[in-house]
Design a protein around this motif. Structure first.
Motif, PDB file in Angstrom:
ATOM      1  N   ALA A  29       0.824  -1.210   0.000  1.00 36.03           N
ATOM      2  CA  ALA A  29       0.000   0.000   0.000  1.00 36.03           C
ATOM      3  C   ALA A  29       0.857   1.258   0.000  1.00 36.03           C
ATOM      4  O   ALA A  29       0.469   2.272  -0.592  1.00 36.03           O
ATOM      5  N   SER A  30       2.012   1.217   0.651  1.00 36.25           N
ATOM      6  CA  SER A  30       2.883   2.391   0.657  1.00 36.25           C
ATOM      7  C   SER A  30       3.416   2.693  -0.739  1.00 36.25           C
ATOM      8  O   SER A  30       3.453   3.863  -1.164  1.00 36.25           O
ATOM      9  N   LEU A  31       3.801   1.665  -1.479  1.00 36.85           N
ATOM     10  CA  LEU A  31       4.250   1.885  -2.855  1.00 36.85           C
ATOM     11  C   LEU A  31       3.096   2.331  -3.749  1.00 36.85           C
ATOM     12  O   LEU A  31       3.281   3.195  -4.623  1.00 36.85           O
ATOM     13  N   SER A  32       1.924   1.744  -3.549  1.00 31.04           N
ATOM     14  CA  SER A  32       0.774   2.155  -4.348  1.00 31.04           C
ATOM     15  C   SER A  32       0.378   3.595  -4.040  1.00 31.04           C
ATOM     16  O   SER A  32       0.030   4.370  -4.950  1.00 31.04           O
ATOM     17  N   PHE A  33       0.431   3.987  -2.773  1.00 32.03           N
ATOM     18  CA  PHE A  33       0.114   5.369  -2.394  1.00 32.03           C
ATOM     19  C   PHE A  33       1.121   6.339  -2.979  1.00 32.03           C
ATOM     20  O   PHE A  33       0.751   7.406  -3.490  1.00 32.03           O
ATOM     21  N   ALA A  34       2.418   5.975  -2.911  1.00 31.21           N
ATOM     22  CA  ALA A  34       3.438   6.851  -3.487  1.00 31.21           C
ATOM     23  C   ALA A  34       3.257   6.978  -4.992  1.00 31.21           C
ATOM     24  O   ALA A  34       3.401   8.071  -5.557  1.00 31.21           O
ATOM     25  N   GLY A  35       2.923   5.879  -5.662  1.00 27.07           N
ATOM     26  CA  GLY A  35       2.682   5.943  -7.096  1.00 27.07           C
ATOM     27  C   GLY A  35       1.453   6.757  -7.440  1.00 27.07           C
ATOM     28  O   GLY A  35       1.451   7.513  -8.418  1.00 27.07           O
ATOM     29  N   ARG A  36       0.409   6.629  -6.619  1.00 30.18           N
ATOM     30  CA  ARG A  36      -0.804   7.413  -6.863  1.00 30.18           C
ATOM     31  C   ARG A  36      -0.533   8.904  -6.672  1.00 30.18           C
ATOM     32  O   ARG A  36      -1.009   9.740  -7.470  1.00 30.18           O
ATOM     33  N   PRO A  45      -3.480   2.841  -9.940  1.00 32.66           N
ATOM     34  CA  PRO A  45      -2.642   3.893 -10.521  1.00 32.66           C
ATOM     35  C   PRO A  45      -1.479   3.297 -11.305  1.00 32.66           C
ATOM     36  O   PRO A  45      -0.952   2.231 -10.953  1.00 32.66           O
ATOM     37  N   MET A  46      -1.081   3.983 -12.348  1.00 35.64           N
ATOM     38  CA  MET A  46      -0.078   3.436 -13.255  1.00 35.64           C
ATOM     39  C   MET A  46       1.257   3.230 -12.557  1.00 35.64           C
ATOM     40  O   MET A  46       1.812   2.123 -12.560  1.00 35.64           O
ATOM     41  N   PHE A  47       1.774   4.286 -11.930  1.00 31.69           N
ATOM     42  CA  PHE A  47       3.068   4.159 -11.270  1.00 31.69           C
ATOM     43  C   PHE A  47       2.976   3.274 -10.034  1.00 31.69           C
ATOM     44  O   PHE A  47       3.927   2.556  -9.703  1.00 31.69           O
ATOM     45  N   GLY A  48       1.841   3.309  -9.335  1.00 23.74           N
ATOM     46  CA  GLY A  48       1.686   2.445  -8.172  1.00 23.74           C
ATOM     47  C   GLY A  48       1.724   0.973  -8.547  1.00 23.74           C
ATOM     48  O   GLY A  48       2.364   0.160  -7.876  1.00 23.74           O
ATOM     49  N   THR A  49       1.053   0.612  -9.628  1.00 21.18           N
ATOM     50  CA  THR A  49       1.096  -0.774 -10.106  1.00 21.18           C
ATOM     51  C   THR A  49       2.495  -1.165 -10.555  1.00 21.18           C
ATOM     52  O   THR A  49       2.973  -2.270 -10.275  1.00 21.18           O
ATOM     53  N   LEU A  50       3.171  -0.241 -11.241  1.00 19.08           N
ATOM     54  CA  LEU A  50       4.534  -0.519 -11.687  1.00 19.08           C
ATOM     55  C   LEU A  50       5.471  -0.741 -10.507  1.00 19.08           C
ATOM     56  O   LEU A  50       6.285  -1.679 -10.500  1.00 19.08           O
ATOM     57  N   PHE A  51       5.359   0.102  -9.483  1.00 19.72           N
ATOM     58  CA  PHE A  51       6.228  -0.026  -8.316  1.00 19.72           C
ATOM     59  C   PHE A  51       5.980  -1.334  -7.570  1.00 19.72           C
ATOM     60  O   PHE A  51       6.935  -2.010  -7.148  1.00 19.72           O
ATOM     61  N   THR A  52       4.717  -1.705  -7.392  1.00 14.88           N
ATOM     62  CA  THR A  52       4.421  -2.939  -6.658  1.00 14.88           C
ATOM     63  C   THR A  52       4.874  -4.181  -7.429  1.00 14.88           C
ATOM     64  O   THR A  52       5.366  -5.146  -6.829  1.00 14.88           O
ATOM     65  N   MET A  81       5.310   3.017   5.665  1.00 14.68           N
ATOM     66  CA  MET A  81       4.750   4.032   4.785  1.00 14.68           C
ATOM     67  C   MET A  81       5.803   5.060   4.394  1.00 14.68           C
ATOM     68  O   MET A  81       5.853   5.522   3.245  1.00 14.68           O
ATOM     69  N   GLY A  82       6.660   5.430   5.335  1.00 18.07           N
ATOM     70  CA  GLY A  82       7.729   6.382   5.023  1.00 18.07           C
ATOM     71  C   GLY A  82       8.717   5.828   4.012  1.00 18.07           C
ATOM     72  O   GLY A  82       9.191   6.558   3.128  1.00 18.07           O
ATOM     73  N   LEU A  83       9.039   4.548   4.116  1.00 22.00           N
ATOM     74  CA  LEU A  83       9.943   3.935   3.149  1.00 22.00           C
ATOM     75  C   LEU A  83       9.329   3.905   1.758  1.00 22.00           C
ATOM     76  O   LEU A  83      10.017   4.123   0.757  1.00 22.00           O
ATOM     77  N   GLY A  84       8.030   3.634   1.682  1.00 18.34           N
ATOM     78  CA  GLY A  84       7.367   3.608   0.380  1.00 18.34           C
ATOM     79  C   GLY A  84       7.368   4.964  -0.298  1.00 18.34           C
ATOM     80  O   GLY A  84       7.626   5.076  -1.507  1.00 18.34           O
ATOM     81  N   VAL A  85       7.096   6.007   0.464  1.00 20.83           N
ATOM     82  CA  VAL A  85       7.109   7.359  -0.109  1.00 20.83           C
ATOM     83  C   VAL A  85       8.527   7.755  -0.506  1.00 20.83           C
ATOM     84  O   VAL A  85       8.729   8.502  -1.471  1.00 20.83           O
TER      85      VAL A  85
END
Length: 251
Positions: free
Chosen positions: A88-95, A118-125, A174-178
């Motif tokens: 979720a942290s990567l998806s939130f950062a991508g969104r 989200p495009m970047f969130g899916t790519l990151f995950t 969450m901080g690491l994902g952002v």
């Protein structure tokens, strides 16, 4: 012989509740388009193997079996929670990056959940899931299950009860994902500031169209230059997700 077989079956059933939420529901395992029957068979096979190393001492009565099943399911959900928060942290950062860069309207289909993401969130995950298996994260997860089986016998879960540990772990992940998109977000913020000053100096300039084009190109360039940061961030997220349950103070 019958009592021993019953104890092993009960231990395997309880361990399947400990392993199931992580291997069936949590990323990156849920991203693989594998049938649910295959996942359940994998969980039961692993639970049966682990039950042979730490069987129950005695056969549990129905009431004790239900209580033990609830505690094992809670432990399994806690293990899965770390991986869900990491995804979720990567998806939130991508969104957030999608909205900031102007890609907010470009939604793609997540192959795991088959939902719009989200495009970047899916790519990151997806990239983080590839790094997870490439770095042998699945083997670390199996070691975690083995260590937890020794530290927390079947049906004997005991947590510290301090919510600050849960909040601290959630904030760290969450901080690491952002942080994976920190460079791109900072670049886009500086571009927004520059375009805001230009729009004040040149009112006739179409700031919206110029900003959208500049930010779109800049996002791709910055992400290409900072792509090497995603690997270390994904590894730290994996380690934080694996260390989430031990950090809760389980004896």
């Amino acid at each position: 012989m019958f009592s021993a077989s019953t104890s092993w079956a009960q231990a395997a059933l309880l361990l399947s509740l400990r392993l199931g939420p992580c291997l069936v529901l949590a990323p990156p395992f849920s991203q693989a388009p594998a049938p649910m029957r295959v996942r359940l068979c994998l969980v039961l096979a692993l639970a049966g193997c682990l039950a042979g190393t730490a069987p129950l001492a005695t056969t549990l009565e129905p009431g004790a079996l239900i209580a033990a099943a609830l505690t094992e399911l809670l432990l399994g959900l806690l293990i899965a929670f770390g991986f869900l928060v990491a995804s979720a942290s990567l998806s939130f950062a991508g969104r957030a990056l999608d909205v900031q860069a102007g890609y907010g309207l470009a939604l793609v289909i997540d192959p795991g959940s088959r939902a719009q993401s989200p495009m970047f969130g899916t790519l990151f995950t997806l990239v983080a899931g590839m790094i997870f298996f490439a770095a042998q994260g699945h083997l670390e997860l199996m070691r975690l299950f083995g260590a937890l089986l020794k530290a927390i016998p079947v049906g004997q879960l005991s947590l510290s009860g301090d919510p600050t540990t849960l909040i601290r772990g959630f904030g760290l992940i969450m901080g690491l994902g952002v942080g994976a998109t920190g460079a791109a977000m900072l670049t886009l913020f500086l571009i927004d500031v520059c375009i805001a000053y230009l729009s004040r100096a040149l009112p006739q300039m179409n700031a919206l169209m110029l900003g959208l084009q500049v930010k779109t190109i800049s996002t791709l360039m910055v992400l290409a230059l900072s792509a090497g940061l995603l690997g270390p961030v994904a590894l730290r997220l994996m380690r934080a997700a694996l260390d989430f349950v031990p950090s809760l103070g389980t004896p």
